[in-house]
Design a protein around this motif. Structure first.
Motif, PDB file in Angstrom:
ATOM      1  N   TRP A 140       0.815  -1.215   0.000  1.00 55.41           N
ATOM      2  CA  TRP A 140       0.000   0.000   0.000  1.00 55.41           C
ATOM      3  C   TRP A 140       0.853   1.272   0.000  1.00 55.41           C
ATOM      4  CZ3 TRP A 140      -3.712   2.708  -1.472  1.00 55.41           C
ATOM      5  CH2 TRP A 140      -4.081   3.906  -0.836  1.00 55.41           C
ATOM      6  N   ALA A 141       1.916   1.313   0.798  1.00 56.65           N
ATOM      7  CA  ALA A 141       2.746   2.522   0.884  1.00 56.65           C
ATOM      8  C   ALA A 141       3.317   2.870  -0.493  1.00 56.65           C
ATOM      9  CB  ALA A 141       3.864   2.326   1.901  1.00 56.65           C
ATOM     10  N   ARG A 142       3.746   1.854  -1.241  1.00 55.21           N
ATOM     11  CA  ARG A 142       4.310   2.107  -2.564  1.00 55.21           C
ATOM     12  C   ARG A 142       3.241   2.600  -3.536  1.00 55.21           C
ATOM     13  NH1 ARG A 142       4.687  -0.324  -7.245  1.00 55.21           N
ATOM     14  NH2 ARG A 142       3.522  -2.131  -6.497  1.00 55.21           N
ATOM     15  N   VAL A 143       2.061   1.966  -3.527  1.00 57.46           N
ATOM     16  CA  VAL A 143       0.965   2.376  -4.409  1.00 57.46           C
ATOM     17  C   VAL A 143       0.484   3.772  -4.041  1.00 57.46           C
ATOM     18  CG1 VAL A 143      -1.454   1.903  -4.994  1.00 57.46           C
ATOM     19  CG2 VAL A 143       0.216   0.041  -4.987  1.00 57.46           C
ATOM     20  N   ARG A 144       0.377   4.041  -2.753  1.00 56.84           N
ATOM     21  CA  ARG A 144      -0.051   5.365  -2.265  1.00 56.84           C
ATOM     22  C   ARG A 144       0.899   6.446  -2.761  1.00 56.84           C
ATOM     23  NH1 ARG A 144       1.434   8.041   2.729  1.00 56.84           N
ATOM     24  NH2 ARG A 144      -0.252   9.330   3.609  1.00 56.84           N
ATOM     25  N   SER A 145       2.201   6.189  -2.651  1.00 52.90           N
ATOM     26  CA  SER A 145       3.202   7.166  -3.093  1.00 52.90           C
ATOM     27  C   SER A 145       3.119   7.382  -4.598  1.00 52.90           C
ATOM     28  CB  SER A 145       4.598   6.675  -2.705  1.00 52.90           C
ATOM     29  OG  SER A 145       5.589   7.549  -3.196  1.00 52.90           O
ATOM     30  N   HIS A 146       2.912   6.317  -5.351  1.00 57.90           N
ATOM     31  CA  HIS A 146       2.824   6.428  -6.816  1.00 57.90           C
ATOM     32  C   HIS A 146       1.627   7.288  -7.227  1.00 57.90           C
ATOM     33  CE1 HIS A 146       2.948   5.324 -11.042  1.00 57.90           C
ATOM     34  NE2 HIS A 146       1.664   4.970 -10.965  1.00 57.90           N
ATOM     35  N   LEU A 147       0.473   7.080  -6.596  1.00 63.06           N
ATOM     36  CA  LEU A 147      -0.725   7.857  -6.928  1.00 63.06           C
ATOM     37  C   LEU A 147      -0.547   9.335  -6.572  1.00 63.06           C
ATOM     38  CD1 LEU A 147      -3.492   5.385  -5.701  1.00 63.06           C
ATOM     39  CD2 LEU A 147      -2.883   5.913  -8.071  1.00 63.06           C
ATOM     40  N   ALA A 148       0.133   9.599  -5.462  1.00 63.15           N
ATOM     41  CA  ALA A 148       0.351  10.984  -5.043  1.00 63.15           C
ATOM     42  C   ALA A 148       1.334  11.704  -5.971  1.00 63.15           C
ATOM     43  CB  ALA A 148       0.867  11.024  -3.607  1.00 63.15           C
ATOM     44  N   VAL A 149       2.383  11.018  -6.382  1.00 61.77           N
ATOM     45  CA  VAL A 149       3.411  11.641  -7.219  1.00 61.77           C
ATOM     46  C   VAL A 149       2.959  11.746  -8.674  1.00 61.77           C
ATOM     47  CG1 VAL A 149       5.753  11.389  -8.135  1.00 61.77           C
ATOM     48  CG2 VAL A 149       5.291  10.934  -5.713  1.00 61.77           C
ATOM     49  N   GLU A 150       2.417  10.655  -9.209  1.00 61.28           N
ATOM     50  CA  GLU A 150       2.082  10.600 -10.633  1.00 61.28           C
ATOM     51  C   GLU A 150       0.819  11.377 -10.968  1.00 61.28           C
ATOM     52  OE1 GLU A 150       2.916   9.494 -14.532  1.00 61.28           O
ATOM     53  OE2 GLU A 150       4.128   9.163 -12.716  1.00 61.28           O
ATOM     54  N   TYR A 151      -0.159  11.387 -10.046  1.00 58.88           N
ATOM     55  CA  TYR A 151      -1.459  11.997 -10.350  1.00 58.88           C
ATOM     56  C   TYR A 151      -1.790  13.189  -9.447  1.00 58.88           C
ATOM     57  CZ  TYR A 151      -1.916   7.611 -12.865  1.00 58.88           C
ATOM     58  OH  TYR A 151      -1.697   6.557 -13.714  1.00 58.88           O
ATOM     59  N   SER A 152      -0.870  13.561  -8.560  1.00 55.34           N
ATOM     60  CA  SER A 152      -1.050  14.698  -7.637  1.00 55.34           C
ATOM     61  C   SER A 152      -2.315  14.565  -6.788  1.00 55.34           C
ATOM     62  CB  SER A 152      -1.078  16.030  -8.414  1.00 55.34           C
ATOM     63  OG  SER A 152       0.176  16.303  -8.975  1.00 55.34           O
ATOM     64  N   LEU A 153      -2.663  13.342  -6.423  1.00 57.29           N
ATOM     65  CA  LEU A 153      -3.817  13.134  -5.550  1.00 57.29           C
ATOM     66  C   LEU A 153      -3.389  13.332  -4.102  1.00 57.29           C
ATOM     67  CD1 LEU A 153      -5.423   9.965  -7.188  1.00 57.29           C
ATOM     68  CD2 LEU A 153      -5.997  12.367  -7.576  1.00 57.29           C
ATOM     69  N   PRO A 154      -4.088  14.163  -3.323  1.00 55.67           N
ATOM     70  CA  PRO A 154      -3.700  14.434  -1.936  1.00 55.67           C
ATOM     71  C   PRO A 154      -3.651  13.159  -1.100  1.00 55.67           C
ATOM     72  CG  PRO A 154      -5.383  15.984  -2.676  1.00 55.67           C
ATOM     73  CD  PRO A 154      -5.279  14.934  -3.735  1.00 55.67           C
ATOM     74  N   LEU A 155      -2.662  13.045  -0.250  1.00 54.22           N
ATOM     75  CA  LEU A 155      -2.516  11.849   0.578  1.00 54.22           C
ATOM     76  C   LEU A 155      -3.720  11.652   1.488  1.00 54.22           C
ATOM     77  CD1 LEU A 155       1.262  12.159   1.553  1.00 54.22           C
ATOM     78  CD2 LEU A 155       0.245  10.643  -0.160  1.00 54.22           C
ATOM     79  N   GLU A 156      -4.303  12.768   1.967  1.00 59.81           N
ATOM     80  CA  GLU A 156      -5.462  12.649   2.859  1.00 59.81           C
ATOM     81  C   GLU A 156      -6.634  11.969   2.137  1.00 59.81           C
ATOM     82  OE1 GLU A 156      -3.761  15.422   2.390  1.00 59.81           O
ATOM     83  OE2 GLU A 156      -2.760  15.620   4.333  1.00 59.81           O
ATOM     84  N   LEU A 157      -6.822  12.296   0.853  1.00 57.28           N
ATOM     85  CA  LEU A 157      -7.895  11.680   0.084  1.00 57.28           C
ATOM     86  C   LEU A 157      -7.604  10.203  -0.142  1.00 57.28           C
ATOM     87  CD1 LEU A 157     -10.465  11.761  -1.596  1.00 57.28           C
ATOM     88  CD2 LEU A 157      -9.133  12.636  -3.513  1.00 57.28           C
ATOM     89  N   LEU A 158      -6.361   9.871  -0.482  1.00 57.64           N
ATOM     90  CA  LEU A 158      -5.990   8.475  -0.695  1.00 57.64           C
ATOM     91  C   LEU A 158      -6.199   7.653   0.574  1.00 57.64           C
ATOM     92  CD1 LEU A 158      -2.700   9.000  -2.750  1.00 57.64           C
ATOM     93  CD2 LEU A 158      -4.968   8.417  -3.628  1.00 57.64           C
ATOM     94  N   ASP A 159      -5.806   8.216   1.709  1.00 55.16           N
ATOM     95  CA  ASP A 159      -5.971   7.498   2.979  1.00 55.16           C
ATOM     96  C   ASP A 159      -7.449   7.312   3.324  1.00 55.16           C
ATOM     97  OD1 ASP A 159      -3.244   7.283   3.285  1.00 55.16           O
ATOM     98  OD2 ASP A 159      -3.075   9.076   4.548  1.00 55.16           O
TER      99      ASP A 159
END
Length: 531
Positions: free
Chosen positions: A337-356
């Motif tokens: 999850w940590a790796r996928v979360r980081s990829h979505l935040a970096v590649e698509y600029s999705l806020p970490l709070e929304l992903l969590d």
């Protein structure tokens, strides 16, 4: 003044409609034709400049209150033409073909403007977010022409009588079923009852009421049947839809308190019964008594995958369906999850709070190496998954044939929907609107954002009850055409690039002041209701 915009693909059908009304009158525009045939042929000339543009028709309706019609008909027409010209210029149609048609089939004076999005120099009018541009233009026209400020289209209250209904009342002395229902509803809501009380009061007046609710509290609509004539809330007016009753008629609704009561009132013995005096005591029961005899329904949170696994099915068929449903969802792998979360935040600029937040509800998780977004019904049941690989490609698991999509919603009773072609696009639109609304006084009503792969995944009945539906998908795609065919009154918004690209550009422009992990983002994420 109230305005509405519709996009379309064919001029002839639109022209046949606006000029086919009994009292329709072509009062002006920028064209020479006088009939639907002549105008359609004229529109076709400019269309040759952009032969591949599918959605070329812009159809706007502008309406004023019945008290604001000028007595002199020629003067009234000239005022409408001036309003139409100013409106079209503000909407950037000042180099386009358009025709203005006045209708007199309701008590509200109104015009239809049929225009081509294709400019005479070969350009195309950008229709991104013209919904908001139109509202701002209308407010300015009200000031310029000293017109009464009208509610936006999503706040329109009661549908006015048609000319036919008005004439029928004058000749027969009888109200139409629509007017009778409006009057009955206005009468039984004077003391701001609860939703179950409202339903029961109408039933006692021989009105059959049907309310569709999901387990998550979304309304699939409300309809009424009197003397064998069935009408939806939308057909009566926005104040008579499920959300409109709460907003405009003061009806209180609480999901946990009311859903079981409403379900009980929907049972056959309650439908369309006008009790005799002797039967009233048997039929009347207080809410507390009903609550005591009915089990609670409608969990406020959707079922997570683990909860689905422990759910006891009611029948063998349900058990097989549930087993199939669970087998279609990729297995979770929390170590990734940590790796996928980081990829979505970096590649698509999705806020970490929304992903969590999505991850906490099991609507986004990691499998062995990819991001998994769950496709759910409005009841919250996971039916399939969107799987996103690291190259940005979406695939979907085989899914059960049902109305299921990836979705999130803002807080409040949903009045508006935005449809995108996948979860990343849906989330990007949500973020763009959250960002734009920070400095915009025209805040849209509570909205559900859906990501779909096929138009058959859309909850059509639910969407038809909403005040506004936006199809935010490339207009030349088959998906957009299919969605528009199912929802002909929806507004098509064509992105110039992907919505995620637009979101990233917006972030880059403001990165000196706003970072994805800032407190301002945390505050905005709190406005997203995922339950």
């Amino acid at each position: 003044m109230i305005g509405k915009q519709i996009k379309g693909t064919g001029f002839r059908g639109c022209l046949n409609y606006v000029l086919g009304k009994k009292d329709a009158a072509l009062i002006g525009g920028t064209m020479c034709g006088q009939t639907p045939e002549e105008l359609a042929a004229e529109f076709a000339i400019a269309r040759q400049l952009r032969p591949n543009l599918k959605v070329a028709v812009f159809h706007a309706t502008l309406s004023v209150d019945s008290t604001e019609k000028l007595e002199d008909s020629e003067e009234n027409d000239q005022r409408w033409l001036a309003i139409a010209a100013n409106y079209m210029k503000a909407m950037e149609f000042d180099n386009n073909q358009y025709a203005v048609v006045k209708h007199s089939d309701t008590e509200h004076d109104h015009i239809h403007i049929v225009a081509s999005r294709i400019c005479l120099d070969g350009g195309v009018v950008d229709d991104s977010w013209d919904y908001y541009k139109s509202q701002e233009t209308i407010r300015q026209l009200e000031r310029n022409y000293n017109l009464e400020t009208g509610a936006p289209s999503w706040e329109t209250d009661k549908r006015a009588q048609t000319t036919g209904e008005h004439r029928y009342l004058q000749s027969k002395g009888n109200k139409s079923v629509r007017v009778q229902l409006q009057d009955l509803i206005d009468e039984v809501t004077q003391d701001n009852p609860s939703m179950p009380e409202f339903v029961e009061r109408l039933q006692q007046q021989a009105v059959e009421v049907q309310v569709g609710l999901t387990r998550t509290g979304f309304s699939k609509g409300i309809s009424y049947n009197l003397d064998g004539v069935a009408l939806s809330g939308t057909q009566l007016g926005k104040a008579y839809t499920f959300s409109g009753l709460q907003k405009n008629r003061g009806i209180s609704y609480d999901q946990g308190r009311d859903n079981a009561l409403i379900d009980a009132l929907m049972q056959p013995q309650h439908l369309a019964i006008a009790p005799s005096e002797a039967e009233e005591n048997e039929l009347e029961s207080s809410q507390s008594e009903l609550v005591a005899t009915l089990s609670a329904t409608a969990n406020e949170l959707e079922l997570s995958q683990s909860e689905l696994e422990t759910t006891t099915p009611a029948t063998a068929a349900t058990a097989k369906e549930l087993e199939l449903q669970l087998s279609m969802l990729p297995k979770r792998n929390e170590t990734q999850w940590a790796r996928v979360r980081s990829h979505l935040a970096v590649e698509y600029s999705l806020p970490l709070e929304l992903l969590d937040l999505l991850h906490s509800h099991s609507w986004l998780y990691a499998d062995l190496e990819k991001a998994v977004f769950t496709g759910r019904t409005l009841d919250g049941e996971a039916r399939f998954a969107f799987v996103l690989d690291e190259r940005g490609n979406f695939t979907t698991t085989d899914f059960l044939p049902s109305e299921a999509a990836f979705w999130v919603a803002t807080t409040g009773e949903i009045e508006r929907a935005v449809i995108a072609c996948n979860p990343i696009e849906a989330l990007s639109i949500l973020l763009i609107e959250q960002e734009n609304n920070q400095d915009n006084s025209t805040t849209p009503p509570p909205t559900i954002y859906l990501g779909i792969e096929r138009a058959s995944q859309l909850p059509i009945e639910f969407l038809q009850e909403l005040d506004s539906v936006i199809i935010a998908i490339a207009e030349n795609s088959q998906l957009a055409r299919n969605a528009l065919a199912l929802l002909p009154n929806a507004e098509l918004v064509n992105p110039q690039s992907s919505w995620n690209d637009i979101w990233i550009q917006l972030i880059e422009q403001e990165q000196q002041n706003i970072q994805p992990n800032n407190q301002s983002y945390k505050q905005r994420i709190q406005d997203i209701e995922l339950d």
